[in-house]
Design a protein around this motif. Structure first.
Motif, PDB file in Angstrom:
ATOM      1  N   PRO A   1      -4.454  30.742 -43.696  1.00 16.27           N
ATOM      2  CA  PRO A   1      -4.005  32.073 -43.270  1.00 16.27           C
ATOM      3  C   PRO A   1      -4.987  32.768 -42.331  1.00 16.27           C
ATOM      4  N   THR A   2      -6.222  32.293 -42.267  1.00 20.60           N
ATOM      5  CA  THR A   2      -7.207  32.977 -41.433  1.00 20.60           C
ATOM      6  C   THR A   2      -7.419  32.271 -40.093  1.00 20.60           C
ATOM      7  N   ALA A   3      -6.661  31.197 -39.869  1.00 18.84           N
ATOM      8  CA  ALA A   3      -6.960  30.350 -38.708  1.00 18.84           C
ATOM      9  C   ALA A   3      -6.868  31.083 -37.373  1.00 18.84           C
ATOM     10  N   SER A   4      -5.940  32.047 -37.260  1.00 20.50           N
ATOM     11  CA  SER A   4      -5.846  32.706 -35.952  1.00 20.50           C
ATOM     12  C   SER A   4      -6.514  34.077 -35.944  1.00 20.50           C
ATOM     13  N   LEU A   5      -7.457  34.276 -36.881  1.00 10.16           N
ATOM     14  CA  LEU A   5      -8.164  35.567 -36.938  1.00 10.16           C
ATOM     15  C   LEU A   5      -9.620  35.406 -36.524  1.00 10.16           C
ATOM     16  N   ASP A   6     -10.206  36.474 -35.966  1.00  6.28           N
ATOM     17  CA  ASP A   6     -11.650  36.454 -35.716  1.00  6.28           C
ATOM     18  C   ASP A   6     -12.363  36.506 -37.070  1.00  6.28           C
ATOM     19  N   SER A   7     -13.679  36.229 -37.094  1.00  6.25           N
ATOM     20  CA  SER A   7     -14.305  36.018 -38.399  1.00  6.25           C
ATOM     21  C   SER A   7     -14.350  37.295 -39.251  1.00  6.25           C
TER      22      SER A   7
ATOM     23  N   SER B   1      -3.029  45.289 -34.700  1.00  4.28           N
ATOM     24  CA  SER B   1      -4.037  44.264 -34.396  1.00  4.28           C
ATOM     25  C   SER B   1      -3.688  42.975 -35.144  1.00  4.28           C
ATOM     26  N   GLY B   2      -4.364  41.887 -34.793  1.00  2.00           N
ATOM     27  CA  GLY B   2      -4.128  40.614 -35.485  1.00  2.00           C
ATOM     28  C   GLY B   2      -4.368  40.728 -36.984  1.00  2.00           C
ATOM     29  N   GLY B   3      -5.473  41.409 -37.345  1.00  2.00           N
ATOM     30  CA  GLY B   3      -5.810  41.577 -38.756  1.00  2.00           C
ATOM     31  C   GLY B   3      -4.737  42.386 -39.485  1.00  2.00           C
ATOM     32  N   GLN B   4      -4.230  43.431 -38.797  1.00  2.00           N
ATOM     33  CA  GLN B   4      -3.174  44.251 -39.425  1.00  2.00           C
ATOM     34  C   GLN B   4      -1.876  43.465 -39.551  1.00  2.00           C
ATOM     35  N   ARG B   5      -1.574  42.661 -38.558  1.00  2.00           N
ATOM     36  CA  ARG B   5      -0.346  41.852 -38.636  1.00  2.00           C
ATOM     37  C   ARG B   5      -0.429  40.884 -39.811  1.00  2.00           C
ATOM     38  N   GLN B   6      -1.636  40.307 -40.001  1.00  2.00           N
ATOM     39  CA  GLN B   6      -1.769  39.383 -41.116  1.00  2.00           C
ATOM     40  C   GLN B   6      -1.626  40.136 -42.444  1.00  2.00           C
ATOM     41  N   ARG B   7      -2.054  41.415 -42.471  1.00  2.00           N
ATOM     42  CA  ARG B   7      -1.856  42.224 -43.688  1.00  2.00           C
ATOM     43  C   ARG B   7      -0.379  42.492 -43.944  1.00  2.00           C
TER      44      ARG B   7
ATOM     45  N   ALA C   1     -10.934  37.590 -40.724  1.00  2.00           N
ATOM     46  CA  ALA C   1     -10.732  36.511 -41.696  1.00  2.00           C
ATOM     47  C   ALA C   1     -11.365  36.891 -43.027  1.00  2.00           C
ATOM     48  N   LEU C   2     -12.596  37.400 -42.956  1.00  2.00           N
ATOM     49  CA  LEU C   2     -13.299  37.802 -44.172  1.00  2.00           C
ATOM     50  C   LEU C   2     -12.567  38.957 -44.847  1.00  2.00           C
ATOM     51  N   SER C   3     -12.091  39.905 -44.044  1.00  2.00           N
ATOM     52  CA  SER C   3     -11.423  41.051 -44.656  1.00  2.00           C
ATOM     53  C   SER C   3     -10.095  40.628 -45.282  1.00  2.00           C
ATOM     54  N   LEU C   4      -9.441  39.607 -44.723  1.00  2.00           N
ATOM     55  CA  LEU C   4      -8.202  39.102 -45.336  1.00  2.00           C
ATOM     56  C   LEU C   4      -8.498  38.456 -46.694  1.00  2.00           C
ATOM     57  N   VAL C   5      -9.561  37.647 -46.736  1.00  2.00           N
ATOM     58  CA  VAL C   5      -9.911  37.007 -48.015  1.00  2.00           C
ATOM     59  C   VAL C   5     -10.304  38.057 -49.054  1.00  2.00           C
ATOM     60  N   GLU C   6     -11.020  39.096 -48.600  1.00  2.00           N
ATOM     61  CA  GLU C   6     -11.378  40.168 -49.543  1.00  2.00           C
ATOM     62  C   GLU C   6     -10.148  40.901 -50.057  1.00  2.00           C
ATOM     63  N   LEU C   7      -9.185  41.111 -49.163  1.00  2.00           N
ATOM     64  CA  LEU C   7      -7.927  41.760 -49.577  1.00  2.00           C
ATOM     65  C   LEU C   7      -7.202  40.914 -50.633  1.00  2.00           C
ATOM     66  N   MET C   8      -7.113  39.619 -50.369  1.00  2.00           N
ATOM     67  CA  MET C   8      -6.434  38.736 -51.332  1.00  2.00           C
ATOM     68  C   MET C   8      -7.175  38.745 -52.659  1.00  2.00           C
TER      69      MET C   8
END
Ligand code: ADP
Ligand code: MG
Length: 246
Positions: free
Chosen positions: A170-176, A145-151, A179-186
């Motif tokens: 980094p979250t620009a091409s993710l759904d919200s 998925s997009g979120g997994q690819r960003q991971r 995006a939130l889960s990416l920021v939480e991961l970081m």
């Protein structure tokens, strides 16, 4: 020691006859363990600032130091070495190579570090584990998925154990939700492994998860908006009793 320091840094671009000021006398520092979001409207200078932090461009005026070294005084080879030893970069559009598996994509930056294959695999596995993708090592980008690819892109930035990870929107091409889960991961990587992050975003909803928000407007840093400076000023005031109401 600060990882990166800006002293009165300006950046101007020449467009034919026209000169565009992208950054104007910016003072700024990133310390180890910081978690910083650069915000500001489109055109305010976020990308310019990240490029300067990452030594991908030179300032027009002022001084930039990375690990205490003035960047202007380094030759190309020293600068290359400094870059590869200092930074990890998360690209907005993931920039994964479609024919390589998640593991192979993550291992890619290690080729520059000339490590044995077994060590590269070990590090790539560990990086994928730290972004919660252990089960997906053999997947191709298309199967994620997009979120997994960003991971995967985050794991690739982590794999060289950089001192500082940079990410331009980094979250620009993710759904919200992603995006939130990416920021939480970081944020977790920052808290648990002391990974330092500077990233840009114009998504206001993400900012409540960030320790330090730095705002740009027309190339100028809004000093009053630097939440860390505020926190420091507040604690100094408290320590000296200045904030007490008589
Ligand atoms: P942001 O990332 O916040 O949208 P940028 O750093 O991309 O802002 O741009 C800041 C300003 O500098 C804008 O006015 C933009 O048009 C200008 N700019 C950025 N890169 C270049 C360039 N390579 N040549 C000319 N002008 C540029
Ligand atoms: Mg930009």
């Amino acid at each position: 020691m600060n990882l990166v320091e800006f002293k009165s840094v300006s950046k101007r671009y020449r467009l034919g006859e026209l000169e565009v000021t992208a950054l104007e006398q910016v003072d700024f520092a990133v310390a180890r363990g910081d978690f910083v979001a650069l915000t500001g409207p489109s055109g305010s200078g976020k990308t310019t600032m990240l490029n300067l932090i990452g030594c991908l461009d030179y300032p027009s005026d002022g001084e930039i130091r990375v690990l205490g070294q003035p960047v202007n005084q380094l030759d190309d080879r020293s600068l290359d070495r400094l870059r590869s030893q200092t930074y990890g970069i998360i690209f907005q559009n993931f920039n994964l190579i479609p024919v390589l598996t998640a593991l192979e994509n993550v291992a890619l930056p290690l080729y520059l570090h000339k490590l044995p294959k077994s060590e590269m695999d070990r590090r790539a596995h560990r990086a994928l584990e730290s972004v919660g993708l252990s089960r997906f090592t053999d997947f191709l980008p298309d199967q994620l998925s997009g979120g997994q690819r960003q991971r995967v892109a985050v794991a690739r930035a982590l794999v060289t154990e950089p001192k500082l990870i940079l990410a331009d929107e980094p979250t620009a091409s993710l759904d919200s939700a992603s995006a939130l889960s990416l920021v939480e991961l970081m944020k977790n990587l920052n808290r648990e492994q002391q990974v330092t992050f500077v990233f840009s975003t114009h998504d206001q909803r993400l900012l409540s998860h960030v320790d330090r928000v730095v705002e740009l407007r027309d190339g100028c840093l809004m000093a009053a908006a630097d939440t860390q400076l505020h926190a420091e000023a507040d604690s100094t005031a408290m320590a000296t009793g200045e904030s007490e109401v008589a």
